[in-house]
Design an enzyme around this catalytic site. Sequence first.
Site, PDB file in Angstrom:
ATOM      1  N   HIS A  42      12.775  11.304  29.867  1.00  0.00           N
ATOM      2  CA  HIS A  42      12.300  10.821  28.561  1.00  0.00           C
ATOM      3  C   HIS A  42      13.098   9.596  28.118  1.00  0.00           C
ATOM      4  O   HIS A  42      14.247   9.698  27.709  1.00  0.00           O
ATOM      5  CB  HIS A  42      12.432  11.956  27.547  1.00  0.00           C
ATOM      6  CG  HIS A  42      11.932  11.622  26.177  1.00  0.00           C
ATOM      7  ND1 HIS A  42      11.856  12.550  25.171  1.00  0.00           N
ATOM      8  CD2 HIS A  42      11.485  10.463  25.629  1.00  0.00           C
ATOM      9  CE1 HIS A  42      11.393  11.982  24.064  1.00  0.00           C
ATOM     10  NE2 HIS A  42      11.169  10.706  24.321  1.00  0.00           N
ATOM     11  N   GLY A  47       6.976   6.962  23.488  1.00  0.00           N
ATOM     12  CA  GLY A  47       5.944   7.967  23.229  1.00  0.00           C
ATOM     13  C   GLY A  47       6.232   9.274  23.946  1.00  0.00           C
ATOM     14  O   GLY A  47       5.361  10.122  24.087  1.00  0.00           O
ATOM     15  N   THR A  49       8.087  11.836  23.029  1.00  0.00           N
ATOM     16  CA  THR A  49       8.064  13.051  22.200  1.00  0.00           C
ATOM     17  C   THR A  49       6.646  13.613  22.150  1.00  0.00           C
ATOM     18  O   THR A  49       6.427  14.816  22.328  1.00  0.00           O
ATOM     19  CB  THR A  49       8.571  12.750  20.780  1.00  0.00           C
ATOM     20  OG1 THR A  49       9.921  12.281  20.871  1.00  0.00           O
ATOM     21  CG2 THR A  49       8.519  13.986  19.905  1.00  0.00           C
ATOM     22  N   TRP A  94      18.081  19.466  25.955  1.00  0.00           N
ATOM     23  CA  TRP A  94      18.790  18.348  26.599  1.00  0.00           C
ATOM     24  C   TRP A  94      19.892  18.905  27.503  1.00  0.00           C
ATOM     25  O   TRP A  94      21.076  18.651  27.307  1.00  0.00           O
ATOM     26  CB  TRP A  94      19.380  17.408  25.549  1.00  0.00           C
ATOM     27  CG  TRP A  94      18.390  16.781  24.618  1.00  0.00           C
ATOM     28  CD1 TRP A  94      18.263  17.016  23.288  1.00  0.00           C
ATOM     29  CD2 TRP A  94      17.402  15.794  24.943  1.00  0.00           C
ATOM     30  NE1 TRP A  94      17.255  16.236  22.753  1.00  0.00           N
ATOM     31  CE2 TRP A  94      16.701  15.479  23.742  1.00  0.00           C
ATOM     32  CE3 TRP A  94      17.022  15.145  26.118  1.00  0.00           C
ATOM     33  CZ2 TRP A  94      15.670  14.554  23.684  1.00  0.00           C
ATOM     34  CZ3 TRP A  94      15.988  14.222  26.070  1.00  0.00           C
ATOM     35  CH2 TRP A  94      15.325  13.940  24.873  1.00  0.00           C
ATOM     36  N   HIS A  99      18.711  12.400  26.249  1.00  0.00           N
ATOM     37  CA  HIS A  99      17.986  11.326  26.951  1.00  0.00           C
ATOM     38  C   HIS A  99      18.656  10.970  28.283  1.00  0.00           C
ATOM     39  O   HIS A  99      18.990   9.806  28.536  1.00  0.00           O
ATOM     40  CB  HIS A  99      17.859  10.081  26.066  1.00  0.00           C
ATOM     41  CG  HIS A  99      16.864  10.235  24.956  1.00  0.00           C
ATOM     42  ND1 HIS A  99      15.500  10.244  25.179  1.00  0.00           N
ATOM     43  CD2 HIS A  99      17.028  10.395  23.618  1.00  0.00           C
ATOM     44  CE1 HIS A  99      14.875  10.402  24.016  1.00  0.00           C
ATOM     45  NE2 HIS A  99      15.775  10.509  23.069  1.00  0.00           N
ATOM     46  N   ARG A 134       6.745   1.756  28.417  1.00  0.00           N
ATOM     47  CA  ARG A 134       6.068   1.091  27.302  1.00  0.00           C
ATOM     48  C   ARG A 134       6.331  -0.402  27.363  1.00  0.00           C
ATOM     49  O   ARG A 134       7.359  -0.841  27.896  1.00  0.00           O
ATOM     50  CB  ARG A 134       6.595   1.671  25.979  1.00  0.00           C
ATOM     51  CG  ARG A 134       5.881   1.143  24.741  1.00  0.00           C
ATOM     52  CD  ARG A 134       6.452   1.774  23.491  1.00  0.00           C
ATOM     53  NE  ARG A 134       5.793   1.311  22.285  1.00  0.00           N
ATOM     54  CZ  ARG A 134       6.163   1.638  21.052  1.00  0.00           C
ATOM     55  NH1 ARG A 134       7.207   2.440  20.879  1.00  0.00           N
ATOM     56  NH2 ARG A 134       5.516   1.175  20.007  1.00  0.00           N
ATOM     57  N   TRP A 153      21.992   8.189  18.991  1.00  0.00           N
ATOM     58  CA  TRP A 153      22.038   8.767  20.353  1.00  0.00           C
ATOM     59  C   TRP A 153      23.472   8.740  20.876  1.00  0.00           C
ATOM     60  O   TRP A 153      23.700   8.627  22.078  1.00  0.00           O
ATOM     61  CB  TRP A 153      21.101   8.023  21.313  1.00  0.00           C
ATOM     62  CG  TRP A 153      19.664   8.085  20.914  1.00  0.00           C
ATOM     63  CD1 TRP A 153      18.906   9.205  20.745  1.00  0.00           C
ATOM     64  CD2 TRP A 153      18.798   6.985  20.612  1.00  0.00           C
ATOM     65  NE1 TRP A 153      17.622   8.867  20.363  1.00  0.00           N
ATOM     66  CE2 TRP A 153      17.529   7.516  20.269  1.00  0.00           C
ATOM     67  CE3 TRP A 153      18.965   5.603  20.609  1.00  0.00           C
ATOM     68  CZ2 TRP A 153      16.449   6.714  19.923  1.00  0.00           C
ATOM     69  CZ3 TRP A 153      17.894   4.804  20.268  1.00  0.00           C
ATOM     70  CH2 TRP A 153      16.648   5.350  19.929  1.00  0.00           C
ATOM     71  N   GLN A 267      -5.253   7.491  21.496  1.00  0.00           N
ATOM     72  CA  GLN A 267      -4.667   6.154  21.620  1.00  0.00           C
ATOM     73  C   GLN A 267      -4.533   5.548  20.237  1.00  0.00           C
ATOM     74  O   GLN A 267      -5.536   5.316  19.564  1.00  0.00           O
ATOM     75  CB  GLN A 267      -5.561   5.260  22.497  1.00  0.00           C
ATOM     76  CG  GLN A 267      -4.989   3.874  22.743  1.00  0.00           C
ATOM     77  CD  GLN A 267      -3.800   3.926  23.706  1.00  0.00           C
ATOM     78  OE1 GLN A 267      -3.918   4.417  24.804  1.00  0.00           O
ATOM     79  NE2 GLN A 267      -2.665   3.427  23.258  1.00  0.00           N
ATOM     80  N   TYR A 268      -3.303   5.335  19.808  1.00  0.00           N
ATOM     81  CA  TYR A 268      -3.071   4.695  18.517  1.00  0.00           C
ATOM     82  C   TYR A 268      -2.701   3.235  18.762  1.00  0.00           C
ATOM     83  O   TYR A 268      -1.544   2.916  19.017  1.00  0.00           O
ATOM     84  CB  TYR A 268      -1.952   5.408  17.758  1.00  0.00           C
ATOM     85  CG  TYR A 268      -2.296   6.844  17.442  1.00  0.00           C
ATOM     86  CD1 TYR A 268      -3.214   7.156  16.438  1.00  0.00           C
ATOM     87  CD2 TYR A 268      -1.735   7.890  18.159  1.00  0.00           C
ATOM     88  CE1 TYR A 268      -3.550   8.459  16.151  1.00  0.00           C
ATOM     89  CE2 TYR A 268      -2.063   9.211  17.879  1.00  0.00           C
ATOM     90  CZ  TYR A 268      -2.969   9.494  16.870  1.00  0.00           C
ATOM     91  OH  TYR A 268      -3.305  10.797  16.594  1.00  0.00           O
TER      92      TYR A 268
END
Length: 360
Positions: A42, A47, A49, A94, A99, A134, A153, A267-268
Amino acid sequence: DDLDLFPTPDPHYEKKYYFPVRELERSLRFDMKGDDVIVFLHIQKTGGTTFGRHLVQNVRLEVPCDCRPGQKKCTCYRPNRRETWLFSRFSTGWSCGLHADWTELTNCVPGVLDRRDSAALRTPRKFYYITLLRDPVSRYLSEWRHVQRGATWKTSLHMCDGRTPTPEELPPCYEGTDWSGCTLQEFMDCPYNLANNRQVRMLADLSLVGCYNLSFIPEGKRAQLLLESAKKNLRGMAFFGLTEFQRKTQYLFERTFNLKFIRPFMQYNSTRAGGVEVDEDTIRRIEELNDLDMQLYDYAKDLFQQRYQYKRQLERREQRLRSREERLLHRAKEALPREDAEEPGRVPTEDYMSHIIEKW
């Protein structure tokens, strides 16, 4: 030509890279009842999440994941035993650090699962790594907005070659508890900002470049090694999707793992990271800071489109063959009743006219 329920390929898209069929073919024999495990890498602000929630709440399973209200994690057991088939934020938490990247996961996941499963003798697991990428400018702006709101983070381990980086190797970009309220200019000006080329760094084998020790090899050589390693690892993953192509991402995942989602992905479409207004000079600056990510995304998008087109062509060919077989079968069935209805053939010596009159 054929009716296509999924989005058509980008009309402006042209193939840039040559990929052999083995890189396009991604039909895996994922055995949920065996020892196979899907591992979700991740990357922040891609995107992940939303996709992670799809994996635990939206896959049609023989034994659905147990997601209870108020709990951050779901229990995703195999149909035949109490053992997880999914390693992700929403199933195992996690477990390899916040991450965790490719370097951390590949070194950590087997041990974590061995500790979770107390079975003494077992066959080696097969790990299927997946991730989302992305558009680098949108991702970078989204990370800036997230950091501006107080995200840090800071508990990420960045484990590499058995240790975490020293403060000298990875200096902070801010003083105090967080970097909330930072301007985009401040965000871009920090030379140690992990947002820069985050996707390449998280997909590459950092051991190749001395982890976070920037003096290990020259900067140019380091960048090239990181990019090539990220491309190689991305190609070798069981699956990767693109945030900008949700329906195609769903389509390829379903056909890769032979799993179906209950509800379609949405799809946004929006401009750069939720309507952040940036001028062309700023965009160019972000692209420069994320030059490796830009190259990786260009490569990944081409591979993704080619995999999608390859899978669609295979399905169309199979559909045409099925339709042809169904037509032939239908014709054969239509012919059978007529043959059955026909009377036994008349005697050759019988008068033809008398036979017709008799029929009337």
